[in-house]
Enzyme design. Sequence first.
Site, PDB file in Angstrom:
ATOM      1  N   HIS A 243       9.035  24.817  29.207  1.00  0.00           N
ATOM      2  CA  HIS A 243       7.802  24.061  29.434  1.00  0.00           C
ATOM      3  C   HIS A 243       8.101  22.800  30.246  1.00  0.00           C
ATOM      4  CE1 HIS A 243       4.183  21.711  28.760  1.00  0.00           C
ATOM      5  NE2 HIS A 243       4.928  20.752  28.229  1.00  0.00           N
TER       6      HIS A 243
ATOM      7  N   ASP B 104       0.816  17.327  63.117  1.00  0.00           N
ATOM      8  CA  ASP B 104       1.402  18.144  62.059  1.00  0.00           C
ATOM      9  C   ASP B 104       2.576  17.364  61.467  1.00  0.00           C
ATOM     10  OD1 ASP B 104       2.551  20.442  60.540  1.00  0.00           O
ATOM     11  OD2 ASP B 104       1.085  21.568  61.698  1.00  0.00           O
TER      12      ASP B 104
ATOM     13  N   TRP C 121      14.702  20.035  28.470  1.00  0.00           N
ATOM     14  CA  TRP C 121      14.658  19.889  29.927  1.00  0.00           C
ATOM     15  C   TRP C 121      15.733  18.918  30.408  1.00  0.00           C
ATOM     16  CZ3 TRP C 121      13.402  15.938  33.554  1.00  0.00           C
ATOM     17  CH2 TRP C 121      13.131  14.686  32.991  1.00  0.00           C
TER      18      TRP C 121
ATOM     19  N   SER D  83      14.869  22.165  48.107  1.00  0.00           N
ATOM     20  CA  SER D  83      13.466  22.099  48.501  1.00  0.00           C
ATOM     21  C   SER D  83      12.969  20.658  48.515  1.00  0.00           C
ATOM     22  CB  SER D  83      12.635  22.945  47.537  1.00  0.00           C
ATOM     23  OG  SER D  83      11.298  22.578  47.598  1.00  0.00           O
ATOM     24  N   SER D  84      13.272  19.919  47.444  1.00  0.00           N
ATOM     25  CA  SER D  84      12.774  18.539  47.371  1.00  0.00           C
ATOM     26  C   SER D  84      13.375  17.675  48.459  1.00  0.00           C
ATOM     27  CB  SER D  84      13.133  17.907  46.036  1.00  0.00           C
ATOM     28  OG  SER D  84      12.496  18.567  45.015  1.00  0.00           O
TER      29      SER D  84
ATOM     30  N   HIS E  29      15.644   8.854  35.612  1.00  0.00           N
ATOM     31  CA  HIS E  29      14.644   7.804  35.644  1.00  0.00           C
ATOM     32  C   HIS E  29      13.966   7.675  37.003  1.00  0.00           C
ATOM     33  CE1 HIS E  29      12.131   4.758  34.045  1.00  0.00           C
ATOM     34  NE2 HIS E  29      12.273   4.182  35.221  1.00  0.00           N
TER      35      HIS E  29
ATOM     36  N   GLU F 213      13.439  10.024  38.860  1.00  0.00           N
ATOM     37  CA  GLU F 213      12.588  11.209  38.856  1.00  0.00           C
ATOM     38  C   GLU F 213      11.216  10.925  38.240  1.00  0.00           C
ATOM     39  OE1 GLU F 213      12.519  14.181  39.991  1.00  0.00           O
ATOM     40  OE2 GLU F 213      11.013  15.127  38.703  1.00  0.00           O
TER      41      GLU F 213
ATOM     42  N   TYR G  20       9.645   8.243  38.304  1.00  0.00           N
ATOM     43  CA  TYR G  20       8.859   7.484  39.283  1.00  0.00           C
ATOM     44  C   TYR G  20       8.504   8.325  40.493  1.00  0.00           C
ATOM     45  CZ  TYR G  20       8.726   3.526  36.411  1.00  0.00           C
ATOM     46  OH  TYR G  20       8.426   2.726  35.357  1.00  0.00           O
TER      47      TYR G  20
ATOM     48  N   SER H  93      -5.137   4.381  44.361  1.00  0.00           N
ATOM     49  CA  SER H  93      -5.455   3.258  45.244  1.00  0.00           C
ATOM     50  C   SER H  93      -6.396   3.662  46.375  1.00  0.00           C
ATOM     51  CB  SER H  93      -4.178   2.671  45.848  1.00  0.00           C
ATOM     52  OG  SER H  93      -3.271   2.347  44.831  1.00  0.00           O
TER      53      SER H  93
ATOM     54  N   HIS I   6      18.163   3.184  29.546  1.00  0.00           N
ATOM     55  CA  HIS I   6      17.215   2.959  28.434  1.00  0.00           C
ATOM     56  C   HIS I   6      16.896   4.272  27.724  1.00  0.00           C
ATOM     57  CE1 HIS I   6      13.749   3.207  31.604  1.00  0.00           C
ATOM     58  NE2 HIS I   6      13.989   4.395  31.135  1.00  0.00           N
ATOM     59  N   HIS I   7      17.341   5.383  28.298  1.00  0.00           N
ATOM     60  CA  HIS I   7      17.202   6.655  27.589  1.00  0.00           C
ATOM     61  C   HIS I   7      18.374   6.887  26.649  1.00  0.00           C
ATOM     62  CE1 HIS I   7      13.830   8.112  30.077  1.00  0.00           C
ATOM     63  NE2 HIS I   7      14.380   7.340  30.995  1.00  0.00           N
TER      64      HIS I   7
ATOM     65  N   THR J 114       4.497  -3.078  37.830  1.00  0.00           N
ATOM     66  CA  THR J 114       3.495  -2.137  37.334  1.00  0.00           C
ATOM     67  C   THR J 114       2.230  -2.896  36.942  1.00  0.00           C
ATOM     68  OG1 THR J 114       5.341  -0.863  36.449  1.00  0.00           O
ATOM     69  CG2 THR J 114       3.149  -0.178  35.798  1.00  0.00           C
TER      70      THR J 114
ATOM     71  N   LYS K  29       0.105  -3.722  39.866  1.00  0.00           N
ATOM     72  CA  LYS K  29      -0.726  -2.605  40.321  1.00  0.00           C
ATOM     73  C   LYS K  29      -1.981  -2.470  39.480  1.00  0.00           C
ATOM     74  CE  LYS K  29       2.162   0.176  42.893  1.00  0.00           C
ATOM     75  NZ  LYS K  29       1.247   0.599  43.908  1.00  0.00           N
TER      76      LYS K  29
ATOM     77  N   ARG L 139      11.363  15.007  17.629  1.00  0.00           N
ATOM     78  CA  ARG L 139      10.851  15.921  18.649  1.00  0.00           C
ATOM     79  C   ARG L 139      11.693  17.188  18.665  1.00  0.00           C
ATOM     80  NH1 ARG L 139      13.040  13.114  24.269  1.00  0.00           N
ATOM     81  NH2 ARG L 139      11.992  14.901  25.179  1.00  0.00           N
TER      82      ARG L 139
HETATM   83  C1  HEM Z   1       6.160   0.836  32.031  1.00  0.00           C
HETATM   84  C2  HEM Z   1       7.174   1.473  32.403  1.00  0.00           C
HETATM   85  C3  HEM Z   1       8.003   2.395  31.519  1.00  0.00           C
HETATM   86  C4  HEM Z   1       8.910   2.048  30.591  1.00  0.00           C
HETATM   87  C5  HEM Z   1       9.307   0.654  30.200  1.00  0.00           C
HETATM   88  C6  HEM Z   1       9.458   3.270  30.061  1.00  0.00           C
HETATM   89  C7  HEM Z   1      10.456   3.324  29.095  1.00  0.00           C
HETATM   90  C8  HEM Z   1      10.944   4.487  28.547  1.00  0.00           C
HETATM   91  C9  HEM Z   1      12.000   4.562  27.590  1.00  0.00           C
HETATM   92  C10 HEM Z   1      12.752   3.380  27.037  1.00  0.00           C
HETATM   93  C11 HEM Z   1      12.199   5.869  27.285  1.00  0.00           C
HETATM   94  C12 HEM Z   1      13.269   6.443  26.357  1.00  0.00           C
HETATM   95  C13 HEM Z   1      12.745   6.611  24.998  1.00  0.00           C
HETATM   96  C14 HEM Z   1      13.697   7.314  24.101  1.00  0.00           C
HETATM   97  O1  HEM Z   1      14.149   8.424  24.416  1.00  0.00           O
HETATM   98  O2  HEM Z   1      13.987   6.745  23.040  1.00  0.00           O
HETATM   99  C15 HEM Z   1      11.273   6.622  28.051  1.00  0.00           C
HETATM  100  C16 HEM Z   1      11.174   8.003  28.032  1.00  0.00           C
HETATM  101  C17 HEM Z   1      10.489   8.706  28.981  1.00  0.00           C
HETATM  102  N1  HEM Z   1       9.666   8.202  29.960  1.00  0.00           N
HETATM  103 FE1  HEM Z   1       9.180   6.278  30.209  1.00  0.00          FE
HETATM  104  N2  HEM Z   1       8.861   4.332  30.640  1.00  0.00           N
HETATM  105  C18 HEM Z   1       7.964   3.823  31.560  1.00  0.00           C
HETATM  106  C19 HEM Z   1       7.170   4.561  32.387  1.00  0.00           C
HETATM  107  C20 HEM Z   1       7.274   5.907  32.558  1.00  0.00           C
HETATM  108  C21 HEM Z   1       6.646   6.648  33.600  1.00  0.00           C
HETATM  109  C22 HEM Z   1       5.748   6.068  34.666  1.00  0.00           C
HETATM  110  C23 HEM Z   1       7.007   7.935  33.441  1.00  0.00           C
HETATM  111  C24 HEM Z   1       6.646   9.154  34.228  1.00  0.00           C
HETATM  112  C25 HEM Z   1       5.696   9.271  35.048  1.00  0.00           C
HETATM  113  C26 HEM Z   1       7.855   8.015  32.286  1.00  0.00           C
HETATM  114  C27 HEM Z   1       8.417   9.170  31.810  1.00  0.00           C
HETATM  115  C28 HEM Z   1       9.239   9.242  30.731  1.00  0.00           C
HETATM  116  C29 HEM Z   1       9.798  10.461  30.238  1.00  0.00           C
HETATM  117  C30 HEM Z   1       9.586  11.865  30.830  1.00  0.00           C
HETATM  118  C31 HEM Z   1      10.565  10.137  29.131  1.00  0.00           C
HETATM  119  C32 HEM Z   1      11.261  11.080  28.177  1.00  0.00           C
HETATM  120  C33 HEM Z   1      12.484  11.675  28.669  1.00  0.00           C
HETATM  121  C34 HEM Z   1      13.058  12.568  27.610  1.00  0.00           C
HETATM  122  O3  HEM Z   1      13.846  12.103  26.791  1.00  0.00           O
HETATM  123  O4  HEM Z   1      12.720  13.754  27.611  1.00  0.00           O
HETATM  124  N3  HEM Z   1       7.998   6.754  31.775  1.00  0.00           N
HETATM  125  N4  HEM Z   1      10.509   5.758  28.822  1.00  0.00           N
HETATM  126 CU   LIG Z   2      13.288   6.024  32.096  1.00  0.00          CU
END
Ligand code: HEM
Ligand SMILES: [Cu+2]
Lengths: 301, 533
Positions: B75, B104, B140, B168-169, B252, B254, B256, B267, B301-302, B327, B330, B449
Amino acid sequence: MSNQDYYVPHGTYWPIIGSIGVSTLFVGFANQMHGVEWGGSVMGLGMAIIVFMLFGWLGTVVNESVNGMYNKQVDKSFRWGMSWFIFSEVMFFAAFFGALFYARILSVPWLGGADNNMFSGATEALETSKYIWEGFQATWPLINTPGAVGQSGVEFSSGFKLVDTWGLPALNTGLLLTSGVTLTYAHHALRKGHRNALVFWMLATIALGAAFLGFQIAEYGHAYHDGLKLTSGIYGSTFYLLTGFHGFHVTIGVIMLTVILYRIQKGHFDSDNHFAFEGVAWYWHFVDVVWLGLFVFVYWI
Amino acid sequence: MSYTAAHDDHHGPEKGLLRWVKTTNHKDIGSLYMWFAFAMLLIGGAFAMGIRAELLQPGLQLMDPQFFNQLTTMHGLIMVFGAIMPAFVGLGNWLIPMMVGAPDMALPRMNNWSFWILPFAGGILLSTFFMEGGAPAFGWTFYAPLSTTFAPDSTDFFIFAVHLLGFSSIMGAINIIATVLNMRAPEMRLMDMPLFVWTWLITSFLLIGAMPVLAGAVTMMLTDRNFGTAFFDATGGGDPVMFQHIFWFFGHPEVYIMILPAFGVVSHIIPTFARKPLFGYSSMVYATASIAFLSYIVWAHHMFLTGMPVAGELYFMYATMLIAVPTGVKVFNWVATMWKGSMTFETPMLWALSFVFLFTIGGFSGLMLGIAPADIQYHDTYFVVAHFHYVLVTGALWSIIAATFYWLPKWCGNMYNEKLAKFHFWWAMISVNVLFFPQHFLGLAGMPRRIPDYSLQFADFNYISSIGAFSFGLSFILLTYIVIDCIRNGTPSEARPWDSAKGLEWTLPSPAPYHSFNTPPARAVILEESQHS
Ligand code: HEM
Ligand SMILES: [Cu+2]
């Protein structure tokens, strides 16, 4: 058709052929690794399709270029394309350099019990590591791996002898750096329209590149003989993947230079219209710079 | 200077199905990307339905845990690499040449290849379900050693699929950079460019910087699995945590990559329906660039719970907090654009407005997660799941749907059914919150999770969440109908269906001609259509 038109090509089959080729190669490779009989032949088939695609696709582009269908703006698109492609390659190598630095500076010392908290003020090695791998010495180069057998059952080839920095690697550094110079001479000759000099310097560059590859293979032979293998733990892993991918890029570079030499013979380039030459030259210099990084961080310090 | 399609000035699309295989046209390729992404969205959505069905009630109901893990893994992969990313590349293909006044894309053949690798990659990835040992089941994020020592053979196919997706990307990104920098109308300066173009340009740099690192990560996995290297094996001197560093150095940026183009879309839509120029055009550009830069230096931070050095924990915490600043700029600008505007709420605006609200919720939960000591509680719970679904579903996906409604008249020449579309919006909007909001509570209460079963105190919220999921899933049937109905039977649309929409794309007739701009637009037109007032 005016000279100012931006050329938007007809439909093309080459990309889908390329996709089929690359997918065939990968499916074959995966099966080969899993011990399936036909894996290797399917890989070969995939390679053949890719080569066919490259000839066809690039051949079309060369034809269009030679027939004057590209204007300055198209040329510029190619330049942007090539430079960012090279940048993506830089990032690919960066991943492996990152792994090297991470292992050297952080994780290997930690395995040996170094404290990872600079605020704790600890000076002694932590006890914990001793209980898992008794007598493990965290050194770099890491000649002896912590365990003898890996998690998935590989027997690590420990206790190897290092490659002598000032032997083949130093020689290879000289060769590659010189090849960068000869290629620049070739470029100058091309710009001034000195055909014979151009061919001479191209031949010299190709010869230097080929010599580099030969010595690199010889060096691998010695290293394997001395026990430094892909299975020599993190040192062997970073050593072979970094130098191996670099060698692969040199190979591609030599092939591309040869194609350019062929196209020079065909009279495809003139003094101010030779993007293909320059693109390959950028690539060659990139490969050169990566080698310098390798020489310093893998072979030397 | 004139740009004509050099081979044949008045040629249109070829006849027959092969047109789609051979095409070098940015609109054809854009459509291919969008339909591919939509198909993947439905497949990935079906997996999600399976997940939520299993989680409807406590206890193992429908599937064995191994299969459950395969579903969560696929998924995530399908949604990220198959749905969201291709959808944005599709939007970029369709819109960027029109928005910059080009005929083009800069490298049309390569454009074809960047699309036509995807179905192969997707096919290889999905085929792993039918292999011995099943599909990858390590999530994933494919952390080692789950993905190296303890993974099924199909993992090698997964690795190659990731390589293909990366090719591709990267090719797509290179093409967009070359198009924006080299194909722009000569009279269009960088600071005249619409924000969708700006955000995509910056996203391309993120792609080129991040995707090769992902390729490096899977290559190390490949050699660890098959050739006896020890990158991620501590017995050989490697480190499984190193995998996480490399993965998140890609991961990370990614996230963004999946949100910056969304910022661009919003916008465009908000100024149109607020009937005011975008507030703070140049600050939007600078904010996007600084988010992109910061996204490269916050990856760990992950990994707050991997036992990083304390200095690392602190650094990554503070750097993460910093992202909230651009952010915030914006979000402030979008709100300020609406301030005292004469707003109307057509469907694209509804999606864009709810994007602002719901994405901001996701941003706030991100901030909470970014606080290292607090993340010790939240990490690997449903709170993280709620966070990233608010930013990705009600952020990235929302903007894709908003963009579809906003530009659909330009693409197919017809107007969609406004009544039905509004009804669909409210359906999706309410059910998505029923689906994801309770997951915050589940996470705060400690539900981990990626588990197929849970203890009884989590039952109620899971039940609610699953009901929301089924309803949200069903809403896509209506979306499919609305889009197809619009293409087939919609009422013909004017060139500029939204009265105060700005942008060069609206100066072209609807549907847009096969080759966008044969003569680049003049300075006066560009200024008239620009976003900075
Ligand atoms: C305001 C800005 C953001 C902050 C401060 C932030 C912070 C974080 C942090 C600290 C985690 C890790 C949490 C953990 O595993 O304990 C996380 C996970 C995640 N964030 Fe954000 N995030 C932000 C914005 C975004 C945006 C814009 C996206 C995507 C469009 C995003 C997508 C994700 C994803 C996919 C994960 C989970 C990854 C995983 O473990 O599977 N985040 N974020
Ligand atoms: Cu992140």
